[in-house]
Structure formats: structure tokens, C-alpha cells
Design a protein around this motif. Structure first.
Motif, PDB file in Angstrom:
ATOM      1  N   GLY A   6       0.802  -1.210   0.000  1.00  0.00           N
ATOM      2  CA  GLY A   6       0.000   0.000   0.000  1.00  0.00           C
ATOM      3  C   GLY A   6       0.839   1.266   0.000  1.00  0.00           C
ATOM      4  N   LEU A   7       0.229   2.363  -0.470  1.00  0.00           N
ATOM      5  CA  LEU A   7       0.835   3.696  -0.447  1.00  0.00           C
ATOM      6  C   LEU A   7      -0.091   4.607   0.335  1.00  0.00           C
ATOM      7  N   LEU A   8       0.341   5.047   1.515  1.00  0.00           N
ATOM      8  CA  LEU A   8      -0.513   5.860   2.387  1.00  0.00           C
ATOM      9  C   LEU A   8      -0.570   7.304   1.903  1.00  0.00           C
ATOM     10  N   TYR A   9      -1.766   7.893   1.930  1.00  0.00           N
ATOM     11  CA  TYR A   9      -1.912   9.316   1.597  1.00  0.00           C
ATOM     12  C   TYR A   9      -3.059   9.907   2.410  1.00  0.00           C
ATOM     13  N   PRO A  10      -3.086  11.207   2.735  1.00  0.00           N
ATOM     14  CA  PRO A  10      -2.092  12.222   2.399  1.00  0.00           C
ATOM     15  C   PRO A  10      -1.046  12.413   3.515  1.00  0.00           C
ATOM     16  N   LEU A 182      -6.197  16.192   9.873  1.00  0.00           N
ATOM     17  CA  LEU A 182      -6.294  17.640  10.004  1.00  0.00           C
ATOM     18  C   LEU A 182      -5.917  18.318   8.686  1.00  0.00           C
ATOM     19  N   ARG A 183      -6.767  19.273   8.247  1.00  0.00           N
ATOM     20  CA  ARG A 183      -6.529  20.013   7.009  1.00  0.00           C
ATOM     21  C   ARG A 183      -6.359  19.053   5.823  1.00  0.00           C
ATOM     22  N   ALA A 184      -7.334  18.165   5.661  1.00  0.00           N
ATOM     23  CA  ALA A 184      -7.232  17.087   4.671  1.00  0.00           C
ATOM     24  C   ALA A 184      -7.030  17.622   3.249  1.00  0.00           C
ATOM     25  N   LYS A 185      -7.774  18.635   2.838  1.00  0.00           N
ATOM     26  CA  LYS A 185      -7.676  19.131   1.457  1.00  0.00           C
ATOM     27  C   LYS A 185      -6.310  19.743   1.195  1.00  0.00           C
ATOM     28  N   ALA A 192      -0.064  15.583  -3.301  1.00  0.00           N
ATOM     29  CA  ALA A 192      -0.204  15.286  -4.728  1.00  0.00           C
ATOM     30  C   ALA A 192       1.002  15.780  -5.518  1.00  0.00           C
ATOM     31  N   LEU A 193       1.586  16.894  -5.090  1.00  0.00           N
ATOM     32  CA  LEU A 193       2.778  17.399  -5.765  1.00  0.00           C
ATOM     33  C   LEU A 193       3.958  16.459  -5.561  1.00  0.00           C
ATOM     34  N   LEU A 194       4.036  15.835  -4.374  1.00  0.00           N
ATOM     35  CA  LEU A 194       5.067  14.821  -4.150  1.00  0.00           C
ATOM     36  C   LEU A 194       4.822  13.625  -5.064  1.00  0.00           C
ATOM     37  N   PRO A 205      -3.201   2.576  -3.521  1.00  0.00           N
ATOM     38  CA  PRO A 205      -3.463   3.781  -2.725  1.00  0.00           C
ATOM     39  C   PRO A 205      -4.340   3.478  -1.506  1.00  0.00           C
ATOM     40  N   ILE A 206      -3.943   4.039  -0.351  1.00  0.00           N
ATOM     41  CA  ILE A 206      -4.715   3.878   0.893  1.00  0.00           C
ATOM     42  C   ILE A 206      -4.954   5.265   1.487  1.00  0.00           C
ATOM     43  N   GLY A 207      -6.178   5.749   1.393  1.00  0.00           N
ATOM     44  CA  GLY A 207      -6.521   7.030   1.999  1.00  0.00           C
ATOM     45  C   GLY A 207      -6.733   6.878   3.494  1.00  0.00           C
ATOM     46  N   GLU A 208      -6.260   7.866   4.252  1.00  0.00           N
ATOM     47  CA  GLU A 208      -6.338   7.786   5.713  1.00  0.00           C
ATOM     48  C   GLU A 208      -7.472   8.657   6.236  1.00  0.00           C
ATOM     49  N   SER A 209      -8.446   8.042   6.873  1.00  0.00           N
ATOM     50  CA  SER A 209      -9.566   8.655   7.606  1.00  0.00           C
ATOM     51  C   SER A 209     -10.781   8.916   6.717  1.00  0.00           C
ATOM     52  N   ILE A 210     -11.925   8.992   7.384  1.00  0.00           N
ATOM     53  CA  ILE A 210     -13.196   9.198   6.686  1.00  0.00           C
ATOM     54  C   ILE A 210     -13.273  10.591   6.082  1.00  0.00           C
TER      55      ILE A 210
END
Length: 340
Positions: A6-10, A182-185, A192-194, A205-210
Motif C-alpha cells: 500500500g501507499l498511504l496518503y495524504p 487535520l486540514r485534509a484538502k 499530490a505534488l510529491l 493507494p490507501i486514503g487515511e480517515s473518513i
């Protein structure tokens, strides 16, 4: 051997809770870090068998010292302003762009008035986020240790007659949900730039949190009005992180086959691919057998965005422009895991 990678984001910092939860399913995890400064991965617990690797897509090289000075100056300024005392620590990431003393304005001053560089600004923001996440995680770990110590003292002082069984303290230390990012957007845009500079074959891809999942879902619905994402998997993780349903051979093989099928599926032929539904049902059935009678922890979701590519949805959520690739290339259906 199949590897669930998996790749954790953000987030760029792996908290203890997230690490223990992903370890219940995945065998390998990649983190994207903002710089090569202090590339030290989080300490793995004795119960974590997952391989964790760090990637630095935008190394600073000989500019690293200059960068760390900027971050240090920003932290010093924040401390002088009362951050962590009069002002909540989260304010570090919450400077509004419309105010006179905006985050961008402050950063420009600390950088000596240089022309703004979106990549550098993203790295600064993510480094501050990483440091804040690490601090909060260390504080929570210390509080958990204190709780265990308190329960041990109570057990020693307790009347043996009243002692009815093992303490529930260890179970209470594990949260049934993953805390919102915190400050998800803002984090997603910087991350995303990384990602655009990350050249290795991309893991799952693994998104973190609801809160992050809501952001991605809303972006899909904005791109594709009157359409909703498909919740392909909704896997409830056992509250006890030592129980790892995802490490059984049946589920590893089925998950790998499912992701391969998704990765090979184009937007045009998604509705015709019956194999995807069949594999998902197989995983659900095996999962339910494993977690039966277990207290429920967080949930691992697999969401499909059938009429858009992942890059379209991801960059829309990050508020970045999407450039269409050559028309001759097939457009594959978008999808992502989410830990909620």
C-alpha cells in the motif's frame, strides 16, 4: 508470493494506530516524505510484521540546510505567538489564505521574499504536518502507557475476591475509528505534488480517515453528476490488532486477484467484468468467518469510481489541473482503499 503493498496518503507520518491497523491486512507500506531530513521511520511494535519503506520524491540536496532553517524559523515564530499555549497547536496548519497574515505571506517573509515555489511550499507544509503528527502520536503513546500503569496499580490494590477477570485496559487502548486528518484538502494538494515526482511503480493507494474519503467521493460526484462511488469492500477490522484477517492465504490471494482485475479494467468494460463482483463476494465471506464474535475496530474500504480514472478524481480533490494522456491509451477505472 503475493505482496499486499500500500501507499498511504495524504499523511507523511505513520501513526501507531494506523500502523497497527494496516498491519492487519498489508504486508508492505510506502510513505512519501517531504525531504530527506531525518528519514527515520516510526518505531515498529513487536506485533508489527509489515515492511515499511520511505520514499523521498523531491530530495533537496544542497538546499536541505536552507529548508530546515525556514522550518525552524517558522516554528520559532509560532512559539513566540503562543502556539501550544494560548493558541492550539493545530493553528500551525490552519492559517487562512484570506487573512492579512496568511500562511503564504508568513512563509514568504521567512524565506527572505523569494519568489514562491509550489513544491517548496508543499514540502514546508508537509514537514510541519509531519512534525505535528509525530508530536501528537508520541503524546498519545505516553498517555496509553500511563493508562496501563494505572490499571496495573489498581489490579495490585484490588481485593482478590472482587477480581473477576483480566483487565480491559489493553482493549480500551485501541480506537474503533481512525481520527480525521487535520486540514485534509490542503494536505492532499501538497501530497499530490510529491506523488507527481514519485517514479516507482505505484503501490495500492490507501486514503487515511473518513474525512479524506468524503473529500475524494465528493470530487468524483462533482466530475460525474448523478453518479455515486461503488463500495466494493467494507471490511471491519477486529479491535484487537493482533488478529489479522488479511494475513490468511485465502484473503491475500483473493485481494491480489481483485486488485489485478481492477487494474486491468477500463471504464468501458467495467460493467461487463463479473470477476470483480465474484472476488469481492469471496473476500467478504472469508472475512466474516474470521472476525465472527470479535469486537469491531476501524474499517478498511475499497471504493471504485467506475466512470473516471484515478488521476482525474485524485487531482480534482487536490485542486490541481489534470492533463489527459494520449487518447490511444485505455482509461482504467479509478479505485482506492480507505482506512476509516
Amino acid at each position: 508470493m503475493n505482496t499486499l503493498h500500500g501507499l498511504l496518503y495524504p499523511s507523511t507520518y505513520l501513526s501507531r494506530d494506523t500502523m497497527l491497523r494496516l498491519n492487519q491486512v498489508f504486508s508492505k507500506l510506502t510513505l512519501l516524505l517531504p525531504t530527506e531530513h531525518r528519514v527515520n521511520l516510526p518505531p515498529k511494535s513487536n506485533t508489527c510484521s509489515m515492511e515499511i519503506e520511505a520514499a523521498v520524491p523531491i530530495p533537496l540536496g544542497d538546499r536541505l540546510e536552507w529548508f530546515t532553517d525556514i522550518v525552524g524559523n517558522w516554528k520559532s515564530w509560532a512559539k513566540e505567538m503562543g502556539l501550544g499555549e494560548k493558541i492550539p497547536a493545530s493553528t500551525l496548519l490552519s492559517a487562512a489564505k484570506d487573512e492579512e497574515e496568511s500562511l503564504q505571506g508568513i512563509l514568504n517573509k521567512l524565506k527572505g521574499g523569494e519568489v514562491s515555489d509550489p513544491l517548496i511550499d508543499a514540502q514546508i507544509f508537509l514537514q510541519l504536518s509531519l512534525d505535528l503528527d509525530r508530536h501528537n502520536d508520541e503524546v498519545q503513546t505516553d498517555l496509553d502507557k500511563l493508562t496501563i500503569y494505572e490499571e496495573k496499580l489498581k489490579s495490585i490494590l484490588q481485593d482478590p475476591v472482587e477480581h473477576t477477570g483480566p483487565s480491559s485496559a489493553p482493549q480500551n487502548l485501541y480506537s474503533p475509528i481512525i481520527k480525521p486528518v487535520l486540514r485534509a484538502k490542503e494536505r492532499l494538494k501538497a501530497w499530490a505534488l510529491l506523488r507527481q515526482k514519485y517514479t516507482d511503480p505505484e503501490p495500492w493507494p490507501i486514503g487515511e480517515s473518513i474525512s479524506l474519503k468524503d473529500l475524494i467521493d465528493e470530487s468524483y460526484e462533482a466530475l460525474q453528476p448523478k453518479e455515486t462511488p461503488i463500495e466494493m469492500l467494507d471490511l471491519v477490522l477486529p479491535l484487537d490488532p493482533n488478529i489479522r484477517p488479511g494475513k490468511s492465504d485465502k484473503i491475500i490471494n483473493s485481494l491480489t486477484s481483485l486488485v489485478r482485475a481492477l487494474s486491468d479494467t477500463t471504464i468501458k468494460n467495467f460493467c461487463k467484468n463479473n470477476e470483480i463482483d465474484k472476488l469481492a463476494q469471496e473476500i467478504d465471506q472469508n472475512w466474516e468467518k474470521t472476525i465472527r464474535n470479535q469486537a469491531h475496530g476501524p474499517t478498511l474500504k475499497l471504493t471504485i469510481y467506475p466512470k473516471r480514472t484515478w488521476d482525474e478524481i485524485f487531482l480534482k480533490a487536490a485542486d490541481l489541473n489534470f492533463e489527459h494522456k494520449a487518447q490511444s491509451l485505455p482509461e482504467h477505472v479509478g479505485w482506492s482503499f480507505f482506512l476509516c
